[in-house]
Motif scaffolding. Structure first.
Motif, PDB file in Angstrom:
ATOM      1  N   SER A  85       2.446  -7.525  25.079  1.00 13.46           N
ATOM      2  CA  SER A  85       1.192  -6.973  24.574  1.00 13.46           C
ATOM      3  C   SER A  85       0.725  -5.822  25.454  1.00 13.46           C
ATOM      4  CB  SER A  85       0.109  -8.059  24.540  1.00 13.46           C
ATOM      5  OG  SER A  85      -0.175  -8.526  25.853  1.00 13.46           O
ATOM      6  N   VAL A  86      -0.051  -4.920  24.843  1.00 12.66           N
ATOM      7  CA  VAL A  86      -0.667  -3.799  25.555  1.00 12.66           C
ATOM      8  C   VAL A  86      -2.134  -3.748  25.166  1.00 12.66           C
ATOM      9  CG1 VAL A  86      -0.718  -1.295  25.863  1.00 12.66           C
ATOM     10  CG2 VAL A  86       1.473  -2.476  25.621  1.00 12.66           C
ATOM     11  N   GLN A  87      -2.980  -3.592  26.171  1.00 16.17           N
ATOM     12  CA  GLN A  87      -4.405  -3.447  25.922  1.00 16.17           C
ATOM     13  C   GLN A  87      -4.903  -2.134  26.511  1.00 16.17           C
ATOM     14  OE1 GLN A  87      -6.405  -6.994  27.391  1.00 16.17           O
ATOM     15  NE2 GLN A  87      -6.249  -7.917  25.361  1.00 16.17           N
ATOM     16  N   VAL A  88      -5.793  -1.494  25.781  1.00 19.94           N
ATOM     17  CA  VAL A  88      -6.464  -0.282  26.225  1.00 19.94           C
ATOM     18  C   VAL A  88      -7.948  -0.607  26.326  1.00 19.94           C
ATOM     19  CG1 VAL A  88      -7.014   2.123  25.680  1.00 19.94           C
ATOM     20  CG2 VAL A  88      -4.761   1.187  25.101  1.00 19.94           C
ATOM     21  N   GLU A  89      -8.481  -0.493  27.529  1.00 15.07           N
ATOM     22  CA  GLU A  89      -9.875  -0.824  27.795  1.00 15.07           C
ATOM     23  C   GLU A  89     -10.239  -2.212  27.239  1.00 15.07           C
ATOM     24  OE1 GLU A  89     -12.417   2.398  26.601  1.00 15.07           O
ATOM     25  OE2 GLU A  89     -11.596   3.741  28.147  1.00 15.07           O
ATOM     26  N   GLY A  90      -9.312  -3.151  27.414  1.00 16.56           N
ATOM     27  CA  GLY A  90      -9.560  -4.535  27.050  1.00 16.56           C
ATOM     28  C   GLY A  90      -9.316  -4.876  25.599  1.00 16.56           C
ATOM     29  N   ARG A  91      -8.912  -3.903  24.795  1.00 17.57           N
ATOM     30  CA  ARG A  91      -8.647  -4.135  23.369  1.00 17.57           C
ATOM     31  C   ARG A  91      -7.165  -3.972  23.083  1.00 17.57           C
ATOM     32  NH1 ARG A  91     -12.140   0.067  20.145  1.00 17.57           N
ATOM     33  NH2 ARG A  91     -10.561  -0.498  18.590  1.00 17.57           N
ATOM     34  N   PRO A  92      -6.601  -4.814  22.193  1.00 16.99           N
ATOM     35  CA  PRO A  92      -5.200  -4.621  21.803  1.00 16.99           C
ATOM     36  C   PRO A  92      -4.983  -3.215  21.274  1.00 16.99           C
ATOM     37  CG  PRO A  92      -6.031  -6.716  20.979  1.00 16.99           C
ATOM     38  CD  PRO A  92      -7.214  -5.978  21.530  1.00 16.99           C
ATOM     39  N   ILE A  93      -3.898  -2.602  21.693  1.00 17.91           N
ATOM     40  CA  ILE A  93      -3.686  -1.205  21.344  1.00 17.91           C
ATOM     41  C   ILE A  93      -3.578  -1.010  19.836  1.00 17.91           C
ATOM     42  CG2 ILE A  93      -1.149  -1.217  21.516  1.00 17.91           C
ATOM     43  CD1 ILE A  93      -1.531   1.522  23.044  1.00 17.91           C
ATOM     44  N   GLY A  94      -3.105  -2.024  19.126  1.00 17.19           N
ATOM     45  CA  GLY A  94      -2.982  -1.919  17.677  1.00 17.19           C
ATOM     46  C   GLY A  94      -4.302  -1.905  16.939  1.00 17.19           C
ATOM     47  N   SER A  95      -5.378  -2.250  17.622  1.00 14.38           N
ATOM     48  CA  SER A  95      -6.689  -2.278  16.969  1.00 14.38           C
ATOM     49  C   SER A  95      -7.410  -0.941  17.019  1.00 14.38           C
ATOM     50  CB  SER A  95      -7.577  -3.354  17.620  1.00 14.38           C
ATOM     51  OG  SER A  95      -7.990  -2.947  18.920  1.00 14.38           O
ATOM     52  N   TRP A  96      -6.824   0.035  17.728  1.00 11.61           N
ATOM     53  CA  TRP A  96      -7.453   1.338  17.858  1.00 11.61           C
ATOM     54  C   TRP A  96      -7.044   2.241  16.698  1.00 11.61           C
ATOM     55  CZ3 TRP A  96     -10.459   3.106  22.108  1.00 11.61           C
ATOM     56  CH2 TRP A  96     -10.584   2.183  23.160  1.00 11.61           C
ATOM     57  N   ARG A  97      -8.005   2.955  16.120  1.00 16.27           N
ATOM     58  CA  ARG A  97      -7.685   4.013  15.181  1.00 16.27           C
ATOM     59  C   ARG A  97      -7.123   5.201  15.956  1.00 16.27           C
ATOM     60  NH1 ARG A  97     -13.250   4.839  12.186  1.00 16.27           N
ATOM     61  NH2 ARG A  97     -13.901   4.601  14.356  1.00 16.27           N
ATOM     62  N   LEU A  98      -6.289   5.994  15.303  1.00 16.34           N
ATOM     63  CA  LEU A  98      -5.559   7.051  15.998  1.00 16.34           C
ATOM     64  C   LEU A  98      -6.499   8.044  16.666  1.00 16.34           C
ATOM     65  CD1 LEU A  98      -2.837   8.246  16.720  1.00 16.34           C
ATOM     66  CD2 LEU A  98      -2.874   9.511  14.559  1.00 16.34           C
ATOM     67  N   ARG A  99      -7.519   8.506  15.959  1.00 18.39           N
ATOM     68  CA  ARG A  99      -8.421   9.490  16.544  1.00 18.39           C
ATOM     69  C   ARG A  99      -9.228   8.870  17.683  1.00 18.39           C
ATOM     70  NH1 ARG A  99     -11.701  14.248  13.600  1.00 18.39           N
ATOM     71  NH2 ARG A  99      -9.525  14.842  13.385  1.00 18.39           N
ATOM     72  N   GLU A 100      -9.613   7.614  17.504  1.00 15.84           N
ATOM     73  CA  GLU A 100     -10.345   6.904  18.553  1.00 15.84           C
ATOM     74  C   GLU A 100      -9.480   6.791  19.809  1.00 15.84           C
ATOM     75  OE1 GLU A 100     -12.840   2.701  18.726  1.00 15.84           O
ATOM     76  OE2 GLU A 100     -10.960   2.791  17.598  1.00 15.84           O
ATOM     77  N   LEU A 101      -8.207   6.486  19.626  1.00 18.49           N
ATOM     78  CA  LEU A 101      -7.286   6.378  20.756  1.00 18.49           C
ATOM     79  C   LEU A 101      -7.110   7.732  21.436  1.00 18.49           C
ATOM     80  CD1 LEU A 101      -5.467   4.321  22.222  1.00 18.49           C
ATOM     81  CD2 LEU A 101      -3.611   5.005  20.693  1.00 18.49           C
ATOM     82  N   ALA A 102      -7.072   8.811  20.648  1.00 17.46           N
ATOM     83  CA  ALA A 102      -6.895  10.147  21.204  1.00 17.46           C
ATOM     84  C   ALA A 102      -8.098  10.587  22.027  1.00 17.46           C
ATOM     85  CB  ALA A 102      -6.636  11.146  20.082  1.00 17.46           C
ATOM     86  N   ARG A 103      -9.243   9.984  21.785  1.00 21.50           N
ATOM     87  CA  ARG A 103     -10.418  10.297  22.597  1.00 21.50           C
ATOM     88  C   ARG A 103     -10.437   9.471  23.878  1.00 21.50           C
ATOM     89  NH1 ARG A 103     -14.646   9.841  17.534  1.00 21.50           N
ATOM     90  NH2 ARG A 103     -13.981  11.746  16.442  1.00 21.50           N
ATOM     91  N   THR A 104      -9.550   8.503  23.971  1.00 19.52           N
ATOM     92  CA  THR A 104      -9.517   7.586  25.104  1.00 19.52           C
ATOM     93  C   THR A 104      -8.382   7.892  26.060  1.00 19.52           C
ATOM     94  OG1 THR A 104     -10.453   5.871  23.688  1.00 19.52           O
ATOM     95  CG2 THR A 104      -9.429   5.135  25.730  1.00 19.52           C
ATOM     96  N   ARG A 105      -7.249   8.313  25.519  1.00 16.15           N
ATOM     97  CA  ARG A 105      -6.116   8.640  26.377  1.00 16.15           C
ATOM     98  C   ARG A 105      -5.451   9.917  25.888  1.00 16.15           C
ATOM     99  NH1 ARG A 105      -3.303   9.499  22.656  1.00 16.15           N
ATOM    100  NH2 ARG A 105      -1.977   8.112  21.462  1.00 16.15           N
TER     101      ARG A 105
END
Length: 281
Positions: A85-105
């Motif tokens: 598993s991979v988490q970004v800021e405590g959330r599973p990476i699969g739960s992030w929308r693409l644009r939301e993820l692009a604003r984070t990393r």
């Protein structure tokens, strides 16, 4: 000395930068547990655990084929893991929308060829795309200009990217990533095509971003750059983690000699005390 908020809002800092002791207690911005990647029957990653925290530069090192770029791709959400598993800021990476993820990393890939005749200014401006339609658009011009100056490409603004040298293209690609202004940077071999001065510039930028409270993960082949600039190092070999910790703990002569198949001597740098890796010739 007064406390202030970091650029990303993630890490309280003082006038001198983040408190290293505090940084080590923060929740990871990125965390991988038991990650495995198998492609065409080849195991590229096998049970890898990894985390990167706000306020630190975390270097990924290892010989060719160790799995460094593969792990970076999994952490970025660009490559699926077969297990773990991979988490970004405590959330599973699969739960992030693409644009939301692009604003984070923001991600700098090894390959950054541009085949269409975009200008340097146009390519760097692409880094602001995730913020289109938000109030952060007001910062576009300022952040683009700052990124151009930081990476020493402002004088190339009107040039088309295909007309640039390899090192210039690499710096333009980094400028695009910096303009994105995400609180986590994932940099895959950002110094590979650069001369001595610009190699040091890139790592100084990485350190400055971490000291402002951002998280930086960087793949490096140059062990001495990793020793000089990283707060933590993870050494990979054969898709597995061999060691992870401070540069002093990871970069021992015996371990590096064994993993790389090249005898080395590790001595303290005469001025900084950082490990200095010297091949035995």
């Amino acid at each position: 000395m007064t406390a202030q908020a970091s650029a990303s809002g993630a890490l309280p800092v003082t006038d001198a930068g983040p408190d290293p002791a505090l940084a080590s207690t923060l929740a990871p911005a990125l965390a991988a547990q038991g990650v495995g990647v198998v492609i065409d029957g080849a195991t590229l990653l096998d049970g890898v655990d990894f985390d990167a925290r706000p306020g630190e530069v975390h270097a990924l090192i290892g010989p060719n084929g160790a799995g460094k770029s593969t792990l970076l791709g999994v952490l970025a959400g660009d490559r699926p893991a077969a297990s773990g598993s991979v988490q970004v800021e405590g959330r599973p990476i699969g739960s992030w929308r693409l644009r939301e993820l692009a604003r984070t990393r923001a991600v700098l890939l090894q390959q950054h060829d541009v085949f269409f005749p975009f200008t340097v200014g146009e390519v760097v401006a692409m880094g602001r795309a995730p913020w289109r339609g938000t109030s952060a658009e007001d910062d576009d011009e300022r952040l683009i200009a700052a990124a151009l100056v930081q990476t020493d490409v402002a004088h190339l603004l009107g040039r088309t990217v295909p007309s640039l040298s390899g090192g210039e293209r690499a710096r333009v690609a980094l400028a695009r990533v910096l303009a994105q202004a995400a609180p986590t940077l994932l940099l895959d071999e950002p110094t590979a095509a650069l001369d001595l001065r610009h190699q040091e510039d890139v790592l100084r930028i990485a350190r400055a971003r971490s000291r402002s409270g951002d998280t930086v993960v960087v793949v490096l082949h140059d062990l001495n750059l990793a020793a000089a600039y990283a707060d933590r190092i993870t050494l990979l070999a054969g898709g597995r983690v061999v060691a992870s910790g401070s540069p002093d703990a990871v970069l021992t002569g015996e371990r590096i000699s064994e993993v790389y198949g090249q005898p080395v001597e590790v001595i303290p740098h005469p001025r900084t005390g950082a490990p200095l890796i010297l091949p035995l010739r």
